[in-house]
Enzyme design. Sequence first.
Site, short mmCIF file in Angstrom:
data_model
loop_
_atom_site.label_atom_id
_atom_site.label_comp_id
_atom_site.label_asym_id
_atom_site.label_seq_id
_atom_site.Cartn_x
_atom_site.Cartn_y
_atom_site.Cartn_z
N GLY A 99 -0.73 -3.71 -13.69
CA GLY A 99 -2.21 -3.73 -13.88
C GLY A 99 -2.58 -4.70 -15.21
O GLY A 99 -1.66 -5.42 -15.87
N GLY A 153 9.76 -3.23 -0.83
CA GLY A 153 11.18 -3.26 -1.22
C GLY A 153 11.93 -2.39 0.04
O GLY A 153 11.50 -1.25 0.19
N ILE A 181 7.99 5.03 -7.57
CA ILE A 181 8.02 5.29 -5.97
C ILE A 181 9.58 5.64 -5.71
O ILE A 181 9.82 6.41 -4.81
CB ILE A 181 7.39 4.19 -5.09
CG1 ILE A 181 5.93 4.09 -5.70
CG2 ILE A 181 7.34 4.68 -3.83
CD1 ILE A 181 4.86 5.05 -5.79
N GLY A 182 10.20 4.79 -6.30
CA GLY A 182 11.72 5.06 -6.03
C GLY A 182 12.05 4.22 -4.44
O GLY A 182 13.07 4.50 -4.10
N CYS A 220 13.62 -3.66 -10.04
CA CYS A 220 13.04 -2.38 -9.84
C CYS A 220 13.59 -1.16 -11.06
O CYS A 220 14.79 -1.08 -11.07
CB CYS A 220 13.36 -1.56 -8.47
SG CYS A 220 12.38 -0.06 -8.39
N ASN A 242 4.30 3.50 -12.21
CA ASN A 242 4.61 3.86 -10.71
C ASN A 242 6.06 4.34 -10.85
O ASN A 242 6.96 3.78 -11.52
CB ASN A 242 4.18 3.30 -9.71
CG ASN A 242 5.31 2.12 -9.39
OD1 ASN A 242 6.35 2.42 -8.66
ND2 ASN A 242 4.96 1.00 -10.01
C1 LIG Z 1 2.98 1.30 -6.55
C2 LIG Z 1 3.96 0.12 -6.90
C3 LIG Z 1 5.16 -0.41 -5.96
C4 LIG Z 1 5.71 -1.46 -6.16
N1 LIG Z 1 6.79 -1.63 -5.36
C5 LIG Z 1 7.57 -2.72 -5.79
C6 LIG Z 1 8.73 -3.17 -4.78
O1 LIG Z 1 9.11 -2.34 -3.66
N2 LIG Z 1 9.35 -4.30 -4.96
C7 LIG Z 1 9.36 -4.98 -6.19
O2 LIG Z 1 9.76 -6.03 -6.20
N3 LIG Z 1 8.16 -4.74 -6.86
C8 LIG Z 1 7.32 -3.67 -6.69
N4 LIG Z 1 6.34 -3.51 -7.60
C9 LIG Z 1 5.85 -4.41 -8.66
C10 LIG Z 1 4.70 -5.40 -7.98
O3 LIG Z 1 5.23 -6.17 -6.98
C11 LIG Z 1 4.44 -6.49 -9.29
O4 LIG Z 1 5.36 -7.13 -9.50
C12 LIG Z 1 3.89 -5.56 -10.49
O5 LIG Z 1 3.13 -4.40 -9.88
C13 LIG Z 1 3.07 -6.53 -11.36
O6 LIG Z 1 1.96 -6.89 -10.71
P1 LIG Z 1 0.38 -6.29 -10.83
O7 LIG Z 1 0.11 -5.87 -12.25
O8 LIG Z 1 -0.56 -7.47 -10.15
O9 LIG Z 1 0.44 -4.96 -10.04
C14 LIG Z 1 5.47 -2.36 -7.32
C15 LIG Z 1 4.23 -2.06 -8.05
C16 LIG Z 1 3.64 -0.83 -7.62
C17 LIG Z 1 2.24 -0.73 -8.42
#
Ligand SMILES: Cc1cc2nc3c(=O)[nH]c(=O)nc-3n(C[C@H](O)[C@H](O)[C@H](O)COP(=O)(O)O)c2cc1C
Lengths: 252, 304
Positions: free
Chosen positions: B217, B46, B71-72, B130, B69
């Site tokens: 996750g 992002g 991260i901000g 977010c 997470n």
């Molecule tokens: C460390 C981390 C950073 C993420 N940063 C963003 C981001 O910048 N923008 C966004 O739309 N989603 C962000 N997400 C969300 C993921 O894109 C995803 O929607 C979410 O983790 C669920 O999918 P997963 O279980 O496969 O990780 C982030 C997820 C994680 C774990």
Amino acid sequence: MFLTDAPLVERRQVARDMWVLGFAAPDIAASVKAGQFVNIGMRPGPLLRRPFSVYRAGDDRIEVLLKAVGVGTAQMLAMREGDVASCLGPLGRGFDLTLSAKTVSLVSGGLGVAPMPLAARDARAAGLQVTWVHGARTADELCSETEGDEVILATDDGSAGFAGTVVAAAPDADLVLACGPNRMLAAAAQRWPQAQVAVETYMGCGTGVCLGCAVPLTRGGYDRACTEGPVYVASDVDWPALPSHLSYAVSA
Amino acid sequence: MTPDLSVEVGGLKLRGPVLAASGTFGYGTEVPLLERRALAGMVSKGIFLKPRAGTAPSRIVETPSGMLNAIGLQGPGVDALIRDYAPKWEAWDFPVLVNINGESASEYGEVAARLDGVPGVAGFEINISCPNVEQGGMYFGNDPRAAAAVTEAVRRRTKLPVWVKLTPMVSDIGVIARAVEGAGADALSAVNTFVGMSMDLHAYQPRLSFRTGGLSGPAIRPLAVHLAHQAARAVDIPVVGVGGIMRAEDALEFLVAGCRAVQVGTATFVNPNAIADVHDGIAEFMARKGFASLDELPRYLPRD
Ligand SMILES: Cc1cc2nc3c(=O)[nH]c(=O)nc-3n(C[C@H](O)[C@H](O)[C@H](O)COP(=O)(O)O)c2cc1C
Ligand code: FES
């Protein structure tokens, strides 16, 4: 960087609750430098991998040091010879031993002993005189495998060696490499702003993707312990902003 | 016979149904060891108009079958992204969508306008979900009018494909889905992380410095499948399923639930080759079941 299913080939105890595990991982063993780490995953096991400094490397194997602090490490300690763990590495930027120097102090507190055998190896290879200062809370928590031209031990309770902290016990040297709890490293930074210190943070990926391992910098902003670190020049880290205690929820 | 896994999603032709999720693939230059032949596309970390430092550590903590997470949205800002990353993307053989953020609808629009036409930028994913920022983010995503306003602000500034990333923190995701569809979205990504909290029993305070974080996750997979399914039932535009995909079977659940494609996130942290493994597993499933293309995969999408 290599990803390999590495069979366990060695296990030995080096202090109360402290163990060395050896894994067959030839590519990682051949390329790892002191201060670098491997990210180890277990299947089944906790979701995320766990970072471990490489303790020793050679003969096609790497060794890591651990203490059972959670279900992940307990599971690793329960492995039998031949069981495999997934090893990703070598990762991160290690100690820089190319700086011109004649003497080096390795300063390790508790589990912070983990990167030091490799640091001692690389320092000797670079022709440095090695003093290793190792400390723990009490005598039976001291790692039994320290080595060097000189070894100084320290305990908080005075049950062995110098009574007090490793930072107080250590002599000055041209180079200081330190690893231990972040609180200890903050103290090292006060005494040796130019020391190279290996910090501990939580990690998501270990490869620079998730930004989860943020290390606050004195110049402002954050960078990644897994990529720009885990070794930093001590004065570059904004110590009050770095969590001094990590508590792993499901495992460690 | 190798099944045809190509799909078309919201204005983009993709060579397969598996994309890299935002924030879990950096800017595409960081993930090692992935067999990129299987990567259908990626969504960048992002980005805001200006550089952002992100939140103080600790930023992540593992939880049962998942992780939190906060991260901000640390990032270098749009100008650095255009300078440092877009030129690399231009040379790649898969499309890159930029995950765009703002503290106001007009900031989202401004980010899109700056990136529109930059070689290497194939489209946008609007992040109105977010959970880890004080301003904007999820707060746009749980109000249908604000969600539509942000979507419109971006839509007005670009002809590139616009996807909208939805938050699960709503009582009816269909309402938000319809609102952004009406405002001109080409596709939806469902879902972002769930808001969660974990307490440190040593310090008697939250483990994350931001107090709360986004849960991702396998822990969220059934919740995400349900929400993606609800979104798919509510709209005519394609839905991209996200949440807890570790293996091909997980991705297939989202596809059967009505999604056109999927994104893999946290799994990449655990297994750098997860995206290729998921892609190959889908191909293997299709071959075994005798489906020649993803159009033949049965979907469970009752219209009521
Ligand atoms: C460390 C981390 C950073 C993420 N940063 C963003 C981001 O910048 N923008 C966004 O739309 N989603 C962000 N997400 C969300 C993921 O894109 C995803 O929607 C979410 O983790 C669920 O999918 P997963 O279980 O496969 O990780 C982030 C997820 C994680 C774990
Ligand atoms: S642990 Fe993911 S960026 Fe460092």
